[in-house]
Design a protein around this motif. Structure first.
Motif, short mmCIF file in Angstrom:
data_model
loop_
_atom_site.label_atom_id
_atom_site.label_comp_id
_atom_site.label_asym_id
_atom_site.label_seq_id
_atom_site.Cartn_x
_atom_site.Cartn_y
_atom_site.Cartn_z
N GLU A 161 34.56 42.99 91.74
CA GLU A 161 34.86 44.38 91.43
C GLU A 161 34.05 44.86 90.23
N TRP A 162 33.83 43.97 89.25
CA TRP A 162 33.00 44.34 88.10
C TRP A 162 31.58 44.69 88.56
N LEU A 163 31.08 43.92 89.51
CA LEU A 163 29.68 44.06 89.91
C LEU A 163 29.44 45.21 90.88
N ASP A 164 30.40 45.50 91.73
CA ASP A 164 30.15 46.53 92.75
C ASP A 164 31.47 47.00 93.36
N GLN A 165 32.00 48.09 92.82
CA GLN A 165 33.26 48.63 93.34
C GLN A 165 33.13 49.04 94.81
N GLY A 166 31.93 49.44 95.21
CA GLY A 166 31.73 49.91 96.58
C GLY A 166 31.87 48.84 97.63
N ARG A 167 31.96 47.57 97.21
CA ARG A 167 32.08 46.48 98.17
C ARG A 167 33.52 46.25 98.61
N ASN A 168 34.47 46.96 98.02
CA ASN A 168 35.87 46.76 98.37
C ASN A 168 36.19 47.39 99.72
N ARG A 204 24.82 36.68 89.12
CA ARG A 204 24.63 38.11 88.87
C ARG A 204 25.42 38.58 87.66
N ALA A 205 26.66 38.08 87.53
CA ALA A 205 27.48 38.47 86.39
C ALA A 205 26.85 37.98 85.08
N TYR A 206 26.28 36.79 85.11
CA TYR A 206 25.60 36.28 83.91
C TYR A 206 24.38 37.14 83.58
N LYS A 207 23.58 37.48 84.57
CA LYS A 207 22.35 38.24 84.33
C LYS A 207 22.65 39.66 83.87
N ASP A 263 18.86 25.76 83.12
CA ASP A 263 17.69 25.17 83.77
C ASP A 263 17.63 25.53 85.26
N ALA A 264 18.80 25.63 85.86
CA ALA A 264 18.86 25.89 87.31
C ALA A 264 18.85 27.36 87.66
N GLU A 265 19.11 28.23 86.69
CA GLU A 265 19.30 29.66 86.98
C GLU A 265 18.14 30.29 87.75
N PRO A 266 16.85 30.05 87.40
CA PRO A 266 15.77 30.65 88.20
C PRO A 266 15.80 30.21 89.66
N ASN A 310 25.11 40.31 81.88
CA ASN A 310 25.83 40.14 80.61
C ASN A 310 27.33 40.42 80.70
N LEU A 311 27.91 40.14 81.86
CA LEU A 311 29.35 40.27 82.03
C LEU A 311 30.06 38.97 81.66
N ILE A 312 29.36 37.86 81.78
CA ILE A 312 29.90 36.56 81.38
C ILE A 312 28.81 35.80 80.64
N SER A 313 29.21 34.82 79.85
CA SER A 313 28.26 34.02 79.09
C SER A 313 27.72 32.86 79.93
#
Length: 284
Positions: free
Chosen positions: A1-8, A248-251, A273-276, A253-256
């Protein structure tokens, strides 16, 4: 919901409205077939083309949470209610290790999720392999009979199946061609042909089609993320869509990085290290 309300509630916006199984005099399997045709119409899939990437269809097109889990082998899948949200869990063990069988399980649970009213679905509906392997009329449970018919017709519409079957020369070659074309299990292919011909063939006595196994392309369509997920300690249930949302939430800046790492059950350095690689894998 944080990332995309329209997906509900995407299925509801597409026009999917639960349909009671009770109070109808028609066979449940007939309702399941009709609902499969309606689902293809609402999603503009056509009425005969094979459906590639069913997992992506559920997660991306319909915004349905799909969790892959490792459970005792007798369990196939489940439809789960979480507040107003419904999701699907699919077992990766047992006969579901075959991607064509797993696609049938996903389609069966999709039938429950899209069409079952709340009183039928309750909060948790678990299906075992025996139920999913039955023919349309082999169970007295109308809800399960309808979901079985929905799954088979959604993935492998009878009219298209019969064309492939006859063009391949019928018999074992024909059943094999249906399995390879539509990405469905032997059981589903056999019964779709049998029922499409009004019961006028010998396929129900057939027990297997030796040598017909999913190609690498079919496996990649449904399991590329889990097969190539770079953080080995992450449980299979948190790969796929869950991991995508986490990255996506990390990128954004919604979560650390620490929180992202804890969600994926690893440490922050391993996650960084794995993120990319995760970004590349999960956004294809």
């Amino acid at each position: 919901e944080w990332l995309d309300q329209g997906r509900n509630s995407v299925p509801g916006r597409l026009g999917f409205v639960p349909v009671p199984t009770q109070g109808t005099y028609r066979p449940a399997w007939r309702d399941g077939m009709d609902l499969a045709h309606r689902a293809r119409d609402l999603m503009r899939l056509g009425q005969g083309a094979p459906i590639r990437g069913l997992k992506a269809l559920l997660e991306d097109r319909l915004a349905i949470p799909l969790v892959q889990v490792e459970l005792p082998e007798r369990f196939a899948g489940a439809t789960i209610g979480n507040g107003s949200t419904r999701g699907i869990a699919v077992n990766m063990k047992g006969i579901n290790e075959n991607v064509w069988v797993r696609r049938m399980t996903m389609a069966h649970e999709l039938g429950h999720l899209l069409w079952d009213p709340e009183e039928d679905l309750k909060r948790l509906r678990v299906d075992d392999n025996d139920v999913l392997e039955q023919g349309w009329d082999a169970t007295a449970d109308k809800v399960e009979a309808r979901a079985n018919a929905f799954a088979a017709e959604f993935l492998a519409p009878q009219s298209a199946v019969l064309q492939v079957y006859e063009q391949a020369g019928e018999g074992r070659d024909g059943v094999s061609a249906v399995m390879r074309t539509f990405g469905v299990s032997f059981t589903a292919a056999k019964w779709q042909i049998h029922n499409g011909r009004g019961g006028g063939d010998r396929n129900p006595q057939m027990r297997a089609v030796p040598g017909t196994v999913p190609s690498d392309d079919w496996k990649a369509d449904e399991a590329a993320v889990t097969d190539y997920f770079v953080i080995k300690e992450t449980p299979v249930a948190r790969m796929g869509r869950f991991a995508e949302l986490c990255v996506r939430a990390y990128k954004e800046n919604l979560i650390s990085d620490d929180t992202a790492a804890s969600y994926l059950e690893t440490d922050a350095q391993t996650f960084m290290d794995a993120e990319p690689s995760l970004t590349s894998l999960l956004t294809k």
